[in-house]
Design an enzyme around this catalytic site. Sequence first.
Site, PDB file in Angstrom:
ATOM      1  CG  ASP A   1      -2.157   0.810   1.069  1.00  0.00           C
ATOM      2  OD1 ASP A   1      -2.322   1.430  -0.004  1.00  0.00           O
ATOM      3  OD2 ASP A   1      -2.971   0.857   2.003  1.00  0.00           O
TER       4      ASP A   1
ATOM      5  CG  HIS B   1      -8.833  -0.025  -4.946  1.00  0.00           C
ATOM      6  ND1 HIS B   1      -9.897   0.720  -4.463  1.00  0.00           N
ATOM      7  CD2 HIS B   1      -7.753   0.319  -4.172  1.00  0.00           C
ATOM      8  CE1 HIS B   1      -9.480   1.469  -3.456  1.00  0.00           C
ATOM      9  NE2 HIS B   1      -8.192   1.251  -3.255  1.00  0.00           N
TER      10      HIS B   1
END
Length: 514
Positions: free
Chosen positions: A211, A359
């Site tokens: 991330d 996403h």
Amino acid sequence: MDVPSKLLPAVDASLSDARDPVLRTREIQGDVLVGLEKDVENFLFFRIADVPAFKSALRRDLISRVTTMEMVQLREVQIQAAKQVGHHERLHLSGLNIGFTHRGLEVLLGKGQADGMDPSFISGAAAAARDLGDPVDADGRPRWIAGFAHDEIHGVLLLTGPFGGEGHELDVIEKETRAILDLLGGSVQVVYQEIGRVRPQRGHEHFGFLDGVSQPGIRGLTARQNPANPDQGLPGQDLLWPGEFVFGYPGQSPDQAVEAPGPEPEMPHPWMCDGAFMVFRRLNQRVPEFHAFLETQGEALGLDPALLGARMVGRWQSGAPVMIAPLQDDPLVGEDPLRNNDFEFGGDAKQRRCPYAAHIRKTYPRDDLEGVVPNGEAGVQTHRIKRAGIPFGPEVQEDEAEDRATKRERGLMFVCYQTSITEQFEFVQKSWSNNTGFVFGKTRPNSTDPVTPGHDPIIGQTTDGSARTMDEPLPNYPTGNTRSTLNLPEPFIVPTAAGYFFMPSILALQTVLS
Ligand code: HEM
């Protein structure tokens, strides 16, 4: 994210731009543009119980402890210097930032004195829940964790720090928290607090994906490292005007992708200068269920579960984007900041490499809207966010993995910064991730019929309980025209608390707010 420094080239000073604004780094809080260094982070939500006592504690003891952007930058220099002389252990530094809800600002400033700010900030996170598709009760009130009494919250303290020794990981942060609460004395009541912590697989969120790979570059802050494009920081990282994230600077021009400065974001009060809005969302992640889904759906579709996961996110767990590594993970690309962001979506007009609804394609479609809507990529750049979240909760335990069911809460303390919650966080969640029609204007191979991309399979939510789907989990790569739909029977992410805050400048803390 920790960037392996060996992979970064020396910064070429000739690549700087005289138009870059000078950021007032002593005024801006450290988490906003750069991000506080953190192994652990305590989110401490408080109510102001005694206004004069709070103001005096703020003025006397707290403001001098608030970690500014300048301090974070100096620490980064220290860390780099330590690495160069062979000290690879992490420097143990603590940080403190503070923000207020709209109600909190009114408590400090007086009723009506914080009018005219971003409408979403004023109405607050609970009022937004239904429209965002968060779980709500019959009256539209969010179903958040017990104890998170959002009506009571006036402010948040972000306390960051290192892990303590083994078996005492939280000792340091707990000690820091006690010290700050001692300084505040009876002037505040703690409404709720919870500690987030990086996972043993550092930098990876609970589903396992790296991330914090792609963040907007910021003029006046981000070093230019792409000689081929002076409007980028790292290759693929467009440089934006800082007014998108902090008040008092030019923002993006909605008509021009990156180069020219746009207007400063509207600032109804001078004390908003060098401040920013922070969105906090406590997002539970149903990790065993997510992995079970990848396996069963992968089997049903004849797809490797890792590839299915990569197509849902748009990146492999290593961080490698499917735009660059469409069929197989390439961890060397994943860890290389010079390559892991160096792509656009426009060339992938048939979602052969990356599903339209993945996403990262939903939340930052890059050049995908060029030629589709009048202001194409320039419009996209006015809906960016600067993310600064941290995971919470334990690793998946054996019994959960065996039963493929979550038995202990875990997830992401999602945090992002912006100058308009309405146009940035909420726009991304509602108009892009939740919107089945987005990304607009797309087609399939050998067809001119428009495609409905479906929901962002990671964070997309429905407001009417309808089923979630994502188009084309199966890659038609490099050729092919197989149609497939991914049915997403249950959410993998459940919002369990949220708050909207304003993170003032140091000057505002020293003056009007105290
Ligand atoms: C638990 C919830 C979430 C998980 C597990 C998650 C996971 C990820 C992952 C793995 C990436 C790719 C790596 C990266 O570029 O950093 C990513 C990127 C991103 N996410 Fe999320 N995310 C979550 C929630 C959200 C929310 C709520 C938003 C905003 C509404 C959001 C917006 C973004 C954006 C803007 C990017 C970067 C896209 C790009 O620049 O290419 N994410 N997320």
